[in-house]
Design a protein around this motif. Structure first.
Motif, PDB file in Angstrom:
ATOM      1  N   VAL A  26       0.803  -1.225   0.000  1.00  0.00           N
ATOM      2  CA  VAL A  26       0.000   0.000   0.000  1.00  0.00           C
ATOM      3  C   VAL A  26       0.838   1.278   0.000  1.00  0.00           C
ATOM      4  CG1 VAL A  26      -1.848   1.215   1.231  1.00  0.00           C
ATOM      5  CG2 VAL A  26      -1.800  -1.273   1.233  1.00  0.00           C
ATOM      6  N   TRP A  27       1.929   1.304   0.770  1.00  0.00           N
ATOM      7  CA  TRP A  27       2.727   2.523   0.921  1.00  0.00           C
ATOM      8  C   TRP A  27       4.206   2.259   0.656  1.00  0.00           C
ATOM      9  CZ3 TRP A  27      -0.295   1.278   5.469  1.00  0.00           C
ATOM     10  CH2 TRP A  27      -1.529   1.925   5.490  1.00  0.00           C
ATOM     11  N   PRO A  28       4.602   1.982  -0.577  1.00  0.00           N
ATOM     12  CA  PRO A  28       6.021   1.728  -0.839  1.00  0.00           C
ATOM     13  C   PRO A  28       6.866   2.976  -0.581  1.00  0.00           C
ATOM     14  CG  PRO A  28       4.782   1.817  -2.889  1.00  0.00           C
ATOM     15  CD  PRO A  28       3.790   1.917  -1.772  1.00  0.00           C
ATOM     16  N   ALA A  29       8.058   2.765  -0.050  1.00  0.00           N
ATOM     17  CA  ALA A  29       9.048   3.825   0.186  1.00  0.00           C
ATOM     18  C   ALA A  29       8.510   4.948   1.075  1.00  0.00           C
ATOM     19  CB  ALA A  29       9.560   4.382  -1.137  1.00  0.00           C
ATOM     20  N   ASN A  30       7.811   4.591   2.141  1.00  0.00           N
ATOM     21  CA  ASN A  30       7.269   5.568   3.082  1.00  0.00           C
ATOM     22  C   ASN A  30       8.247   5.730   4.243  1.00  0.00           C
ATOM     23  OD1 ASN A  30       5.715   6.348   5.569  1.00  0.00           O
ATOM     24  ND2 ASN A  30       4.110   6.601   4.033  1.00  0.00           N
ATOM     25  N   GLN A  31       8.716   6.949   4.466  1.00  0.00           N
ATOM     26  CA  GLN A  31       9.720   7.196   5.500  1.00  0.00           C
ATOM     27  C   GLN A  31       9.186   6.941   6.908  1.00  0.00           C
ATOM     28  OE1 GLN A  31      11.289  11.115   4.867  1.00  0.00           O
ATOM     29  NE2 GLN A  31      12.610  10.450   3.205  1.00  0.00           N
ATOM     30  N   LYS A  81       8.166  -4.811  -8.194  1.00  0.00           N
ATOM     31  CA  LYS A  81       8.256  -3.586  -7.410  1.00  0.00           C
ATOM     32  C   LYS A  81       7.613  -3.780  -6.028  1.00  0.00           C
ATOM     33  CE  LYS A  81       8.078   1.248  -8.505  1.00  0.00           C
ATOM     34  NZ  LYS A  81       7.625   2.251  -9.446  1.00  0.00           N
ATOM     35  N   ILE A  82       6.473  -4.450  -6.000  1.00  0.00           N
ATOM     36  CA  ILE A  82       5.780  -4.697  -4.730  1.00  0.00           C
ATOM     37  C   ILE A  82       6.614  -5.612  -3.835  1.00  0.00           C
ATOM     38  CG2 ILE A  82       3.758  -5.803  -3.681  1.00  0.00           C
ATOM     39  CD1 ILE A  82       2.173  -4.831  -6.173  1.00  0.00           C
ATOM     40  N   LEU A  83       7.108  -6.722  -4.391  1.00  0.00           N
ATOM     41  CA  LEU A  83       7.929  -7.643  -3.603  1.00  0.00           C
ATOM     42  C   LEU A  83       9.223  -6.971  -3.144  1.00  0.00           C
ATOM     43  CD1 LEU A  83       7.447 -10.966  -5.590  1.00  0.00           C
ATOM     44  CD2 LEU A  83       6.477 -10.372  -3.368  1.00  0.00           C
ATOM     45  N   GLY A  84       9.807  -6.170  -4.008  1.00  0.00           N
ATOM     46  CA  GLY A  84      11.008  -5.434  -3.631  1.00  0.00           C
ATOM     47  C   GLY A  84      10.746  -4.466  -2.489  1.00  0.00           C
ATOM     48  N   SER A  85       9.595  -3.808  -2.535  1.00  0.00           N
ATOM     49  CA  SER A  85       9.228  -2.882  -1.466  1.00  0.00           C
ATOM     50  C   SER A  85       9.003  -3.617  -0.150  1.00  0.00           C
ATOM     51  CB  SER A  85       7.967  -2.108  -1.869  1.00  0.00           C
ATOM     52  OG  SER A  85       7.636  -1.169  -0.885  1.00  0.00           O
TER      53      SER A  85
END
Length: 114
Positions: A26-31, A81-85
């Motif tokens: 849901v929130w890839p690359a969220n700090q 991309k999802i699995l990587g995230s």
């Protein structure tokens, strides 16, 4: 008291994994999520990794981090991309725990023997 701390560490691990999986979807690359996962990783490293588990844990974390970008070639439906995230979030969770476990291991190796 020790058992209670172990349970807290266990739940930090479970909650961290759930956050990593859901966050990867849901929130890839969220700090903010990354900071939460790092804090949970510190809790895990301090409370949940026993001396007996230390080496296996460190090997598992190394394997996880090495495999981090293995799925980037899967471009269909953004699966890679999802699995990587997800893996990046799991690495953010496990890296602080691994650093703490590694420092504990180095401390044991470096301290004077009995």
């Amino acid at each position: 008291m020790g058992k209670t701390l172990g349970i807290i560490g266990f739940w930090a691990f479970i909650i961290g994994l759930v956050i990593a999986v859901v966050g990867g979807l849901v929130w890839p690359a969220n700090q903010v999520l990354t900071i939460i996962l790092v804090i949970l990783g510190i809790v895990i490293g301090l409370l949940n990794i026993t001396a007996k588990e230390k080496m296996l844990f460190l090997i598992a974390v190394i394997a996880l981090i090495v495999a981090g970008n293995a799925f980037s070639a899967l471009t269909m439906l953004g699966i890679g991309k999802i699995l990587g995230s997800m893996l990046a979030y799991v690495a953010a969770l496990m890296a602080p725990a691994a650093i703490i476990a590694a420092i504990k291991a180095l401390w044991e190796v470096g301290k004077p023997g009995d």
